[in-house]
Design a protein around this motif. Structure first.
Motif, PDB file in Angstrom:
ATOM      1  N   GLU A  89       9.990  57.455  12.913  1.00 19.28           N
ATOM      2  CA  GLU A  89      10.105  56.230  12.121  1.00 19.28           C
ATOM      3  C   GLU A  89      10.907  55.184  12.889  1.00 19.28           C
ATOM      4  O   GLU A  89      11.980  55.479  13.412  1.00 19.28           O
ATOM      5  N   ILE A  90      10.367  54.000  12.946  1.00 21.85           N
ATOM      6  CA  ILE A  90      11.053  52.895  13.621  1.00 21.85           C
ATOM      7  C   ILE A  90      11.750  52.051  12.560  1.00 21.85           C
ATOM      8  O   ILE A  90      11.116  51.520  11.653  1.00 21.85           O
ATOM      9  N   LYS A  91      13.066  51.929  12.674  1.00 22.23           N
ATOM     10  CA  LYS A  91      13.852  51.185  11.697  1.00 22.23           C
ATOM     11  C   LYS A  91      14.431  49.932  12.341  1.00 22.23           C
ATOM     12  O   LYS A  91      14.840  49.944  13.497  1.00 22.23           O
ATOM     13  N   VAL A  92      14.457  48.876  11.577  1.00 18.98           N
ATOM     14  CA  VAL A  92      15.058  47.622  12.017  1.00 18.98           C
ATOM     15  C   VAL A  92      16.335  47.420  11.219  1.00 18.98           C
ATOM     16  O   VAL A  92      16.303  47.348   9.985  1.00 18.98           O
ATOM     17  N   ASP A  93      17.457  47.356  11.908  1.00 14.74           N
ATOM     18  CA  ASP A  93      18.759  47.226  11.257  1.00 14.74           C
ATOM     19  C   ASP A  93      19.286  45.815  11.497  1.00 14.74           C
ATOM     20  O   ASP A  93      19.452  45.397  12.648  1.00 14.74           O
ATOM     21  N   ARG A  94      19.540  45.076  10.433  1.00 15.49           N
ATOM     22  CA  ARG A  94      20.047  43.710  10.537  1.00 15.49           C
ATOM     23  C   ARG A  94      21.419  43.629   9.876  1.00 15.49           C
ATOM     24  O   ARG A  94      21.676  44.293   8.877  1.00 15.49           O
ATOM     25  N   GLY A  95      22.253  42.812  10.447  1.00 14.62           N
ATOM     26  CA  GLY A  95      23.582  42.605   9.884  1.00 14.62           C
ATOM     27  C   GLY A  95      24.001  41.157  10.005  1.00 14.62           C
ATOM     28  O   GLY A  95      23.578  40.448  10.926  1.00 14.62           O
ATOM     29  N   ARG A  96      24.821  40.685   9.068  1.00 14.72           N
ATOM     30  CA  ARG A  96      25.325  39.312   9.079  1.00 14.72           C
ATOM     31  C   ARG A  96      26.849  39.358   9.112  1.00 14.72           C
ATOM     32  O   ARG A  96      27.474  40.108   8.359  1.00 14.72           O
ATOM     33  N   TYR A  97      27.416  38.533  10.002  1.00 17.93           N
ATOM     34  CA  TYR A  97      28.855  38.563  10.215  1.00 17.93           C
ATOM     35  C   TYR A  97      29.402  37.138  10.160  1.00 17.93           C
ATOM     36  O   TYR A  97      28.688  36.163  10.465  1.00 17.93           O
ATOM     37  N   THR A  98      30.657  37.025   9.772  1.00 13.85           N
ATOM     38  CA  THR A  98      31.303  35.720   9.726  1.00 13.85           C
ATOM     39  C   THR A  98      31.560  35.229  11.142  1.00 13.85           C
ATOM     40  O   THR A  98      31.899  36.008  12.035  1.00 13.85           O
ATOM     41  N   LYS A  99      31.420  33.950  11.336  1.00 13.24           N
ATOM     42  CA  LYS A  99      31.605  33.369  12.662  1.00 13.24           C
ATOM     43  C   LYS A  99      33.043  32.878  12.791  1.00 13.24           C
ATOM     44  O   LYS A  99      33.337  31.690  12.836  1.00 13.24           O
ATOM     45  N   ASP A 100      33.958  33.818  12.844  1.00 19.77           N
ATOM     46  CA  ASP A 100      35.373  33.488  12.989  1.00 19.77           C
ATOM     47  C   ASP A 100      36.058  34.647  13.707  1.00 19.77           C
ATOM     48  O   ASP A 100      35.408  35.547  14.255  1.00 19.77           O
ATOM     49  N   GLU A 101      37.389  34.622  13.704  1.00 17.39           N
ATOM     50  CA  GLU A 101      38.147  35.657  14.407  1.00 17.39           C
ATOM     51  C   GLU A 101      37.992  37.021  13.739  1.00 17.39           C
ATOM     52  O   GLU A 101      38.025  38.055  14.408  1.00 17.39           O
ATOM     53  N   GLU A 102      37.825  37.044  12.418  1.00 12.24           N
ATOM     54  CA  GLU A 102      37.712  38.326  11.718  1.00 12.24           C
ATOM     55  C   GLU A 102      36.408  39.040  12.056  1.00 12.24           C
ATOM     56  O   GLU A 102      36.361  40.267  12.143  1.00 12.24           O
ATOM     57  N   ASP A 103      35.330  38.284  12.237  1.00 13.27           N
ATOM     58  CA  ASP A 103      34.018  38.854  12.539  1.00 13.27           C
ATOM     59  C   ASP A 103      33.651  39.909  11.492  1.00 13.27           C
ATOM     60  O   ASP A 103      33.207  41.014  11.791  1.00 13.27           O
ATOM     61  N   ARG A 104      33.848  39.542  10.222  1.00 15.88           N
ATOM     62  CA  ARG A 104      33.648  40.470   9.118  1.00 15.88           C
ATOM     63  C   ARG A 104      32.177  40.509   8.718  1.00 15.88           C
ATOM     64  O   ARG A 104      31.496  39.484   8.676  1.00 15.88           O
ATOM     65  N   GLU A 105      31.661  41.695   8.440  1.00 10.05           N
ATOM     66  CA  GLU A 105      30.269  41.834   8.006  1.00 10.05           C
ATOM     67  C   GLU A 105      30.136  41.368   6.564  1.00 10.05           C
ATOM     68  O   GLU A 105      30.964  41.685   5.703  1.00 10.05           O
ATOM     69  N   ILE A 106      29.068  40.635   6.313  1.00  8.00           N
ATOM     70  CA  ILE A 106      28.822  40.079   4.981  1.00  8.00           C
ATOM     71  C   ILE A 106      27.725  40.896   4.317  1.00  8.00           C
ATOM     72  O   ILE A 106      26.648  41.103   4.892  1.00  8.00           O
ATOM     73  N   GLU A 107      28.008  41.361   3.127  1.00  6.24           N
ATOM     74  CA  GLU A 107      27.015  42.115   2.384  1.00  6.24           C
ATOM     75  C   GLU A 107      25.933  41.182   1.851  1.00  6.24           C
ATOM     76  O   GLU A 107      26.151  39.984   1.650  1.00  6.24           O
ATOM     77  N   LYS A 108      24.756  41.759   1.646  1.00 11.51           N
ATOM     78  CA  LYS A 108      23.626  40.953   1.191  1.00 11.51           C
ATOM     79  C   LYS A 108      23.893  40.340  -0.181  1.00 11.51           C
ATOM     80  O   LYS A 108      23.437  39.232  -0.490  1.00 11.51           O
ATOM     81  N   GLU A 109      24.668  41.058  -1.023  1.00 15.45           N
ATOM     82  CA  GLU A 109      24.949  40.545  -2.362  1.00 15.45           C
ATOM     83  C   GLU A 109      25.827  39.298  -2.327  1.00 15.45           C
ATOM     84  O   GLU A 109      25.853  38.515  -3.286  1.00 15.45           O
ATOM     85  N   GLU A 110      26.563  39.105  -1.228  1.00 11.58           N
ATOM     86  CA  GLU A 110      27.452  37.946  -1.127  1.00 11.58           C
ATOM     87  C   GLU A 110      26.730  36.684  -0.671  1.00 11.58           C
ATOM     88  O   GLU A 110      27.325  35.607  -0.666  1.00 11.58           O
ATOM     89  N   LEU A 111      25.473  36.799  -0.277  1.00 11.63           N
ATOM     90  CA  LEU A 111      24.737  35.663   0.270  1.00 11.63           C
ATOM     91  C   LEU A 111      23.934  34.963  -0.806  1.00 11.63           C
ATOM     92  O   LEU A 111      23.457  35.586  -1.759  1.00 11.63           O
ATOM     93  N   THR A 112      23.803  33.673  -0.659  1.00 12.03           N
ATOM     94  CA  THR A 112      22.952  32.875  -1.541  1.00 12.03           C
ATOM     95  C   THR A 112      22.367  31.728  -0.735  1.00 12.03           C
ATOM     96  O   THR A 112      22.971  31.264   0.248  1.00 12.03           O
TER      97      THR A 112
END
Length: 753
Positions: free
Chosen positions: A301-324
């Motif tokens: 199985e080929i899986k595509v893993d995507r992640g979103r991170y804040t563009k700052d010093e923390e570089d914190r991952e943003i959960e999908k529920e936090e996006l709008t």
């Protein structure tokens, strides 16, 4: 399930005769491996549903369903019938020469039996074919040949053969028999089978066909005769390796059966059932879909893993529920939820409505939009409506009219505007649909008239040279009396390169891709006669149209240079830069030179005492930008003109104007000076007492920068001369007042004002 699949058995002779080759030449087995790989690649890239089997004879082991102690020995079914995949590709690469004797007739029988077993009870197979690779040097038994041929004919199995030669190696023109439309490698495009061209065609492994011509042995002559009987009886074809490589060197995209899209065409109260087919479409290969077949194990199985991170010093991952989702409104982001987005979407309904008719000449080519042209025909199930449709097409054709159409593919699609053009050819009547732009899609661009500038006018010699170039490069009768580079026989180099790179990476995973232009080598269709005829004319073109390099000013890249905004921090940094300027303090430098250098380094703006010197100093320093320095100079000139008592400062202002003009010519920026000159002329009419300065400009003949002085100027000398001779707006107003007193026409005066 596809109803046009083909079952093909690839039967390969790996006997001792296939691996023998003279020094410096490729063996028939090596060339066979390349041809097999190209066949498999072609099937995979076309996403073909055809199924292939690989059968080797002359192997040390025996693996087939017909084998017993005495019959069908040394024949191995290496790959059972299934769609082309990388496993078959790997099996082909593993082929090695064998030493055991095997019968080619027995190998054909095993292949036919394997096709029968694997296709029995399955639907969708419209053809069964055996593709034999051999040099006919292996002994065989033909006692039961008639019975075998009858069985092949009864099962509708076609036998084709590919080998180094079939006794006609000296005849390069006899290819008609091998261009059969039912051949396994047939392509609708014509292949250039010239010997020199074919020898240069690279294979997947980078090999070039290089085989010696040598006389046939008695065994080969007998084998060729038997193979000819088998091929002719089953209505197959014979190919040499050269012909096979020439045909297979061109990759073809997946062929798709045209599928109609049904609409109801509405004209007022009239409704007609129609179908649209894609007539012309931009070919966009789905290269990214090929990643799905990368995994060697189909179950992986080929899986595509995507992640979103804040563009700052923390570089914190943003959960999908936090996006709008949100829209930018100025500097503010307005959040929009999914329900609001759904309400904002345009809701339509599927339609194909004629909203009017227009003259066909109004549909300019510049208005054509989109990358697809559709053919519109009446739906065959409605015969009466088909007659009405034909009447509309005929009427539009006779009156040279097109229909303006509102088209919407579905309820979720945006409507589009297009037009229908009638087309009548023999017994076929249809209309072609082309998309048109809305008002928002149109972009208007104003360009200078190139004919006005003298340097853009071609000479008679230049025109004759271009006419001769067009004549020498005419493709109408360039290729043996026919049109060269016809669209249906010229392949897309992007697609060819993409397929070739994927194939090379599959074969040699570790080696870097070759940067040589193998596509040109593969499609060696360049007409040498055109090259030789046009070479001399092209040399003349280079002589007639001389190219010269011009210096371009640096583009404005910073906001400070672009907008001239100097905030407090920027000013502070500039002051620090001024304080850190190194002063020349060498012993050999005189005090006067040090004072002059210090004064020169301190200049940041143009003053009214020595404006010309300040202007040149700032230009040399390169900071601020050239545009800003010119603006400062223009402001100083206007101050000198407006603040002058009488003509006291006019001479200094004239010197500034002349200096500005010279620098603008040097820097290829004539527009800055020409625009400023227009401002001076306009001001001379609006400010009392400044007309005398404009008179001095006219006396000194300081006019606009012309194209003869600067290549970037679009002002011709006649316009510049006329600019000085024309009356100012003030003079025009006085003349109008004088005329009004004589005529007494108040309305004309108001119109002039």
């Amino acid at each position: 399930m596809a109803n046009n699949k083909e079952a093909m058995a690839l039967v390969v002779d790996i006997g001792a005769g296939m691996s023998e080759a003279a020094p410096g030449f490729d063996s028939p087995l090596q060339i066979t491996s390349d041809v097999l790989q190209m066949i498999v690649q072609r099937k995979m890239f076309q996403q073909s549903k055809d199924e292939l089997a690989l059968i080797l004879y002359g192997t040390d082991e025996t693996n087939n369903d017909l084998a017993d102690e005495n019959n069908y020995q040394n024949i191995n079914v290496a790959f059972s019938l299934s769609p082309a995949n990388w496993h078959l590709f790997e099996e082909i690469q593993k082929i090695k020469p064998g030493n055991a004797p095997a019968d080619l007739v027995d190998a054909i029988v095993v292949a036919a039996d394997h096709l029968r077993r694997e296709t029995e009870g399955k639907r969708g197979f419209v053809a069964k074919r055996v593709l034999l690779f051999t040099n006919a040097a292996t002994p065989f038994n033909d006692h039961s040949l008639k019975i075998i041929l009858e069985s092949l004919r009864r099962q509708d199995i076609i036998v084709d053969a590919i080998g180094p030669t079939w006794g006609q190696q000296d005849d390069d023109n006899q290819h008609d028999e091998n261009d059969r439309p039912d051949s396994p490698m047939h392509t609708s495009e014509h292949a250039d089978n010239h010997e020199d061209t074919a020898n240069n065609h690279p294979t997947t492994n980078g090999h070039h066909l290089n085989s010696p011509k040598k006389p046939l042995t008695q065994q080969q002559q007998t084998g060729i005769r038997i193979i000819n009987d088998i091929v002719n009886t089953t209505e197959g074809s014979l190919f040499t390796f050269r012909e096979a490589l020439t045909i297979l060197s061109v990759h073809q995209s997946k062929t798709v059966r045209p599928t109609p899209t049904k609409y109801i065409m509405q004209l007022a109260d009239l409704k007609l059932h129609i179908c649209t087919y894609i007539q012309v479409k931009d070919n966009k290969p789905g290269i990214f879909r090929l990643k799905k077949v990368y995994a060697r194990q189909p179950t992986t199985e080929i899986k595509v893993d995507r992640g979103r991170y804040t563009k700052d010093e923390e570089d914190r991952e943003i959960e999908k529920e936090e996006l709008t989702d949100g829209f930018r409104y100025g500097t503010t982001f307005v959040p929009i939820n999914k329900e609001t987005l759904d309400d904002m979407k345009y809701h339509s309904e599927k339609c194909f409505s004629i909203i009017g008719f227009s003259d066909a000449n109004m549909m300019r080519r510049s208005l054509y939009l989109g990358d697809t042209v559709y053919e519109v025909v009446a739906e065959p199930a409605y015969e009466e409506e088909g007659q009405v449709f034909a009447g509309i097409v005929q009427a539009m054709y006779d009156t040279n009219t097109v229909a303006i159409v509102r088209k919407c593919f579905s309820e979720r699609s945006s409507p589009e505007l297009g037009f229908l053009r009638p087309h009548i050819a023999h017994d076929h009547m249809c209309m072609y649909y082309v998309k048109l732009p809305f008002a928002e899609d149109l972009r208007g661009f104003d360009f200078d008239n190139l004919d006005v500038i003298k340097r853009n006018q071609p000479s008679d010699e230049q025109l004759k040279t271009i006419d001769k170039l067009i004549t020498t490069m005419d493709l109408t009768h360039a290729d043996r009396g026919e049109e060269a580079f016809q669209p249906e026989v010229v392949f897309n180099p992007y697609i060819q390169r993409m397929f070739q790179c994927i194939a090379r990476r599959a074969v040699t995973a570790e080696e870097p891709l070759s940067l040589s232009n193998t596509i040109e080598e593969m499609n060696n269709t360049l007409i040498q006669s055109i090259v030789s005829k046009s070479k001399r004319t092209l040399d003349t073109v280079h002589e007639e149209f001389v190219l010269r390099e011009t210096e371009r000013r640096q583009k404005i890249t910073t906001g400070d240079q672009l907008f001239g905004n100097d905030d407090h921090l920027t000013k502070k940094l500039r002051l620090e830069e001024n304080e850190n300027i190194e002063e020349p303090t060498t012993d050999s430098t005189s005090f006067e030179a040090q004072s002059a250098a210090k004064k020169k380094a301190a200049i940041r703006t143009i003053g009214t005492i020595t404006p010309v010197e300040d202007f040149k100093t700032l230009i040399e320093q390169g900071s601020p930008s050239f545009t800003d320095v010119c603006k400062q100079m223009s402001t100083i000139i206007l101050e000198l003109i407006n603040n002058s008592r009488g003509d006291a400062l006019f001479e200094k202002a004239l010197q500034c104007i002349q200096s500005l003009r010279e620098i603008c010519i040097q820097k290829l920026e004539p527009k800055l000076f020409n625009d400023f000159q227009i401002v001076i002329k306009r001001q001379a009419a609006n400010i009392d007492g400044r007309k005398d300065f404009w008179t001095k400009i006219v006396d000194e003949k300081i006019s606009l920068i012309t194209s003869d002085e600067c290549i970037e100027s679009n002002v011709i000398p006649i316009e510049a001369k006329k600019f000085l001779e024309e009356e100012t707006a003030n003079e025009m107003l006085n003349n109008a007042l004088g005329t009004n007193e004589e005529d007494g026409d108040d309305e004309d005066l108001f119109d002039l004002i």
